[in-house]
Scaffold this motif. Sequence first.
Motif, PDB file in Angstrom:
ATOM      1  N   GLU A   1      63.186  33.868   8.876  1.00  0.00           N
ATOM      2  CA  GLU A   1      62.210  33.423  10.256  1.00  0.00           C
ATOM      3  C   GLU A   1      62.068  35.261  10.244  1.00  0.00           C
ATOM      4  OE1 GLU A   1      64.481  32.350  13.624  1.00  0.00           O
ATOM      5  OE2 GLU A   1      63.766  33.422  14.911  1.00  0.00           O
ATOM      6  N   ARG A   2      62.805  35.879  10.379  1.00  0.00           N
ATOM      7  CA  ARG A   2      62.759  36.962  10.691  1.00  0.00           C
ATOM      8  C   ARG A   2      62.202  37.757   9.514  1.00  0.00           C
ATOM      9  NH1 ARG A   2      64.498  39.616  14.004  1.00  0.00           N
ATOM     10  NH2 ARG A   2      62.782  40.348  13.914  1.00  0.00           N
ATOM     11  N   GLY A   3      62.269  37.161   8.371  1.00  0.00           N
ATOM     12  CA  GLY A   3      61.110  38.056   6.846  1.00  0.00           C
ATOM     13  C   GLY A   3      62.114  39.392   6.514  1.00  0.00           C
TER      14      GLY A   3
ATOM     15  N   ARG B   1      74.590  40.421  12.135  1.00  0.00           N
ATOM     16  CA  ARG B   1      74.540  39.299  12.085  1.00  0.00           C
ATOM     17  C   ARG B   1      74.271  38.272  13.622  1.00  0.00           C
ATOM     18  NH1 ARG B   1      72.733  41.451   8.155  1.00  0.00           N
ATOM     19  NH2 ARG B   1      72.423  40.019   5.734  1.00  0.00           N
ATOM     20  N   ILE B   2      73.974  39.251  14.642  1.00  0.00           N
ATOM     21  CA  ILE B   2      74.640  38.686  16.055  1.00  0.00           C
ATOM     22  C   ILE B   2      73.566  37.426  15.889  1.00  0.00           C
ATOM     23  CG2 ILE B   2      75.002  38.426  18.022  1.00  0.00           C
ATOM     24  CD1 ILE B   2      75.297  41.509  17.752  1.00  0.00           C
ATOM     25  N   PHE B   3      73.582  36.722  16.025  1.00  0.00           N
ATOM     26  CA  PHE B   3      72.592  34.707  16.482  1.00  0.00           C
ATOM     27  C   PHE B   3      72.573  33.923  17.153  1.00  0.00           C
ATOM     28  CE2 PHE B   3      73.495  31.483  14.115  1.00  0.00           C
ATOM     29  CZ  PHE B   3      74.550  32.144  12.841  1.00  0.00           C
ATOM     30  N   VAL B   4      71.868  32.954  17.723  1.00  0.00           N
ATOM     31  CA  VAL B   4      71.719  32.059  18.486  1.00  0.00           C
ATOM     32  C   VAL B   4      70.881  30.706  18.004  1.00  0.00           C
ATOM     33  CG1 VAL B   4      71.141  30.844  20.419  1.00  0.00           C
ATOM     34  CG2 VAL B   4      72.262  32.949  20.564  1.00  0.00           C
ATOM     35  N   ILE B   5      71.049  30.476  17.491  1.00  0.00           N
ATOM     36  CA  ILE B   5      70.428  29.125  16.648  1.00  0.00           C
ATOM     37  C   ILE B   5      69.102  28.862  17.473  1.00  0.00           C
ATOM     38  CG2 ILE B   5      72.108  27.238  14.989  1.00  0.00           C
ATOM     39  CD1 ILE B   5      72.090  25.855  16.898  1.00  0.00           C
TER      40      ILE B   5
ATOM     41  N   ARG C   1      68.473  29.140  21.620  1.00  0.00           N
ATOM     42  CA  ARG C   1      67.724  30.085  23.049  1.00  0.00           C
ATOM     43  C   ARG C   1      66.827  30.345  23.902  1.00  0.00           C
ATOM     44  NH1 ARG C   1      65.384  32.920  17.010  1.00  0.00           N
ATOM     45  NH2 ARG C   1      67.314  32.262  15.618  1.00  0.00           N
ATOM     46  N   GLY C   2      67.090  31.439  25.026  1.00  0.00           N
ATOM     47  CA  GLY C   2      66.545  31.873  25.846  1.00  0.00           C
ATOM     48  C   GLY C   2      66.837  30.080  26.946  1.00  0.00           C
ATOM     49  N   GLU C   3      67.771  30.242  27.066  1.00  0.00           N
ATOM     50  CA  GLU C   3      68.583  28.829  28.010  1.00  0.00           C
ATOM     51  C   GLU C   3      68.613  28.975  28.929  1.00  0.00           C
ATOM     52  OE1 GLU C   3      71.434  25.963  24.644  1.00  0.00           O
ATOM     53  OE2 GLU C   3      72.847  27.373  26.013  1.00  0.00           O
TER      54      GLU C   3
ATOM     55  N   PRO D   1      76.370  29.260  31.001  1.00  0.00           N
ATOM     56  CA  PRO D   1      76.478  31.037  30.887  1.00  0.00           C
ATOM     57  C   PRO D   1      75.241  30.540  29.616  1.00  0.00           C
ATOM     58  CG  PRO D   1      77.959  30.132  30.394  1.00  0.00           C
ATOM     59  CD  PRO D   1      78.061  28.724  31.080  1.00  0.00           C
ATOM     60  N   ARG D   2      74.483  31.424  28.559  1.00  0.00           N
ATOM     61  CA  ARG D   2      73.610  30.687  28.203  1.00  0.00           C
ATOM     62  C   ARG D   2      74.250  31.273  26.527  1.00  0.00           C
ATOM     63  NH1 ARG D   2      68.204  33.960  28.953  1.00  0.00           N
ATOM     64  NH2 ARG D   2      67.755  34.053  26.694  1.00  0.00           N
ATOM     65  N   VAL D   3      74.155  30.887  25.774  1.00  0.00           N
ATOM     66  CA  VAL D   3      74.496  30.985  23.910  1.00  0.00           C
ATOM     67  C   VAL D   3      75.386  32.473  23.943  1.00  0.00           C
ATOM     68  CG1 VAL D   3      75.167  30.750  22.142  1.00  0.00           C
ATOM     69  CG2 VAL D   3      73.935  28.694  23.482  1.00  0.00           C
ATOM     70  N   GLU D   4      73.911  33.427  23.904  1.00  0.00           N
ATOM     71  CA  GLU D   4      73.916  34.723  23.658  1.00  0.00           C
ATOM     72  C   GLU D   4      75.002  35.198  24.701  1.00  0.00           C
ATOM     73  OE1 GLU D   4      70.891  38.049  25.373  1.00  0.00           O
ATOM     74  OE2 GLU D   4      71.075  38.802  23.669  1.00  0.00           O
ATOM     75  N   HIS D   5      74.623  35.315  25.904  1.00  0.00           N
ATOM     76  CA  HIS D   5      75.919  35.813  26.605  1.00  0.00           C
ATOM     77  C   HIS D   5      76.631  35.451  26.400  1.00  0.00           C
ATOM     78  CE1 HIS D   5      72.351  35.889  29.908  1.00  0.00           C
ATOM     79  NE2 HIS D   5      72.211  36.671  28.515  1.00  0.00           N
TER      80      HIS D   5
ATOM     81  N   ALA E   1      65.061  47.767  18.431  1.00  0.00           N
ATOM     82  CA  ALA E   1      64.134  48.614  19.816  1.00  0.00           C
ATOM     83  C   ALA E   1      64.515  47.708  21.230  1.00  0.00           C
ATOM     84  CB  ALA E   1      63.874  49.857  19.423  1.00  0.00           C
ATOM     85  N   TRP E   2      63.402  46.803  20.780  1.00  0.00           N
ATOM     86  CA  TRP E   2      63.158  45.474  21.429  1.00  0.00           C
ATOM     87  C   TRP E   2      64.502  45.065  22.244  1.00  0.00           C
ATOM     88  CZ3 TRP E   2      65.947  41.071  20.944  1.00  0.00           C
ATOM     89  CH2 TRP E   2      65.713  40.637  19.549  1.00  0.00           C
ATOM     90  N   TRP E   3      65.792  44.954  21.682  1.00  0.00           N
ATOM     91  CA  TRP E   3      67.098  43.696  21.919  1.00  0.00           C
ATOM     92  C   TRP E   3      67.900  45.254  23.147  1.00  0.00           C
ATOM     93  CZ3 TRP E   3      71.517  41.491  18.299  1.00  0.00           C
ATOM     94  CH2 TRP E   3      71.824  40.093  19.465  1.00  0.00           C
ATOM     95  N   ILE E   4      67.560  46.541  23.320  1.00  0.00           N
ATOM     96  CA  ILE E   4      68.620  47.967  24.137  1.00  0.00           C
ATOM     97  C   ILE E   4      68.313  47.164  25.428  1.00  0.00           C
ATOM     98  CG2 ILE E   4      68.441  50.149  25.246  1.00  0.00           C
ATOM     99  CD1 ILE E   4      67.028  51.153  21.886  1.00  0.00           C
ATOM    100  N   ARG E   5      67.129  46.839  25.533  1.00  0.00           N
ATOM    101  CA  ARG E   5      66.981  46.388  27.825  1.00  0.00           C
ATOM    102  C   ARG E   5      67.864  45.032  27.970  1.00  0.00           C
ATOM    103  NH1 ARG E   5      63.874  42.285  29.664  1.00  0.00           N
ATOM    104  NH2 ARG E   5      62.534  41.215  28.006  1.00  0.00           N
ATOM    105  N   LEU E   6      67.726  44.083  26.797  1.00  0.00           N
ATOM    106  CA  LEU E   6      68.845  42.675  26.933  1.00  0.00           C
ATOM    107  C   LEU E   6      69.995  43.057  26.932  1.00  0.00           C
ATOM    108  CD1 LEU E   6      66.348  40.556  25.246  1.00  0.00           C
ATOM    109  CD2 LEU E   6      66.937  40.306  27.534  1.00  0.00           C
ATOM    110  N   GLN E   7      70.734  43.964  25.482  1.00  0.00           N
ATOM    111  CA  GLN E   7      71.953  43.927  25.445  1.00  0.00           C
ATOM    112  C   GLN E   7      72.145  44.809  26.816  1.00  0.00           C
ATOM    113  OE1 GLN E   7      73.800  44.780  21.989  1.00  0.00           O
ATOM    114  NE2 GLN E   7      72.978  42.791  20.745  1.00  0.00           N
TER     115      GLN E   7
END
Length: 211
Positions: A33-35, A104-108, A112-114, A118-122, A146-152
């Motif tokens: 997926e991420r390549g 290796r933080i991941f959600v199948i 995602r985006g539930e 609480p959503r799985v990521e949280h 870097a895109w993940w900074i805002r969410l974290q």
Amino acid sequence: MIQIHVVHRDNRRLYDYLFDEYFRLRYEIYVKERGWKALERPDGRDIDQFDTDAATYLLALDANRLVGGLRVVPTTHPTLMSDVFPQLTLRGPIRRHDVCELTRIFVIKERRGEQAQPRVEHIILCAAMEYGVAHQLSQYTIVMEAWWIRLQEQCWRITPLGLPVDIDGAPTVGVTADVNSETVTALRAKRGIEGPILVWRGLDRPALPAA
Ligand code: COA
């Protein structure tokens, strides 16, 4: 109900049945997926030099189905930041007994985006914080795009360790995330997570520091 299982060399035998699926899922996500081509392997499993006895895995199981996870590696051992991406730190990689690296933080994909909380990521991030408090850590280090900074940053306090670096076309940063019980409490309240979510099957649960 999702539970986050703590898996370490001392109780790994109880979870051996899950690990092939876990490494296969990681391959699916990170390579296909991420390549991330550097992780390509003919056996279709993402297993790298940091999957050692020093690693602890927090595995999210929903009715026995693996829905996400992350890996915790002590910074006193080789880490992704110290051995692969030291250029992400201006002052050199952190190596301290009270600091671990999260990778290796991941959600199948299907979870995602539930919208429902609480959503799985949280749940996974809250579990990481709970684990850090239980082990009296002061910080985590994380190599992240870097895109993940805002969410974290909405979950815990992030501090950059250096400037963003382009890695395979993605601006990437090394950061620390502060570990403390206030963050666990705040995350639980904000994300609707009830009580402790870590399962320490076959392990002695570390005594919590006095509040
Ligand atoms: N590049 C840019 N933005 C991304 C992204 C990517 N590769 N992956 C996710 N996002 C964005 C989404 O567009 C979404 O943005 P929005 O809030 O503005 O809609 C947001 O991040 C949330 O992502 P989403 O995948 O919907 O849900 P999630 O919060 O449940 O899960 C992850 C987040 C990172 C756990 C999940 O996307 C995942 O497991 N990804 C694969 C593993 C991975 O890439 N890990 C991070 C490596 S640094």
